[in-house]
Design a protein around this motif. Sequence first.
Motif, short mmCIF file in Angstrom:
data_model
loop_
_atom_site.label_atom_id
_atom_site.label_comp_id
_atom_site.label_asym_id
_atom_site.label_seq_id
_atom_site.Cartn_x
_atom_site.Cartn_y
_atom_site.Cartn_z
N PHE A 26 0.86 -1.17 0.00
CA PHE A 26 0.00 0.00 0.00
C PHE A 26 0.90 1.23 0.00
N PRO A 27 0.74 2.12 -0.96
CA PRO A 27 1.63 3.29 -1.09
C PRO A 27 1.27 4.41 -0.09
N ALA A 28 1.47 4.14 1.18
CA ALA A 28 1.06 5.06 2.24
C ALA A 28 1.70 6.45 2.10
N TYR A 70 5.45 -1.59 -7.29
CA TYR A 70 5.23 -0.20 -6.91
C TYR A 70 6.19 0.76 -7.60
N ALA A 71 6.89 0.34 -8.60
CA ALA A 71 7.92 1.17 -9.22
C ALA A 71 7.38 2.48 -9.77
N ASP A 72 6.19 2.47 -10.32
CA ASP A 72 5.61 3.69 -10.86
C ASP A 72 4.30 3.98 -10.14
N VAL A 73 4.40 4.47 -8.92
CA VAL A 73 3.21 4.80 -8.16
C VAL A 73 2.69 6.13 -8.67
N ASN A 74 1.45 6.16 -9.00
CA ASN A 74 0.82 7.36 -9.50
C ASN A 74 -0.50 7.53 -8.77
N ILE A 75 -0.50 8.32 -7.71
CA ILE A 75 -1.73 8.57 -6.97
C ILE A 75 -2.43 9.72 -7.67
N ASP A 76 -3.41 9.34 -8.46
CA ASP A 76 -4.13 10.31 -9.28
C ASP A 76 -5.22 10.96 -8.44
#
Length: 189
Positions: A26-28, A70-76
């Motif tokens: 999870f990208p906290a 998770y290398a390219d996490v993009n929280i849009d």
Amino acid sequence: MKKTLRVISYITALFIIACVTVNVYFPATEVQKAADRIVDDIRNKGDQAPALKTEPTSRLDLIFGVRPAYADVNIDISTPVIRGIKESIKNRFPQLKTFYDKGAVGENNNGFVEAKDTAGLNLQERSLVNKLIEQENKDRTALYSEIANVNKLGPESVPQIKKIFANSWREKSQSGWWIQNDAGSWAKK
């Protein structure tokens, strides 16, 4: 001989499989940054960037060209739906701010607005504050779900998103506003 070769082949295959793992997490940190930007924008403390991207490197990427999940996490946070929800919350904030300042409402530890001390409000104000809380929490629920949906985090991540937003709402509350700590106790900031 064949038996030894077969055992060596199995051990080699097992070793290769064990070395290649996919990191799903999870990208906290990225969600926290997005939450901070949204809260700042709603409360007029800054402009929101359309998306957050991070590109951590790993030994797998450098050695084998394998990239973790998770290398390219993009929280849009810039979709039309999220922008609409954000605008609704932002437009309501001046009315809610009056009640934050009076101590009638506060930020709870689940990412929602909660009535706190409405004894000093007249009947019309109590009705208004209840309506505002209902609308605010409905929009926040939609915001948290939409962030999970748009970013393909899954519905199981919504509680984590709520908690992260709860931290942002509370940290960015003004002095004198009610906030609820993680243990459930209320105090003025």
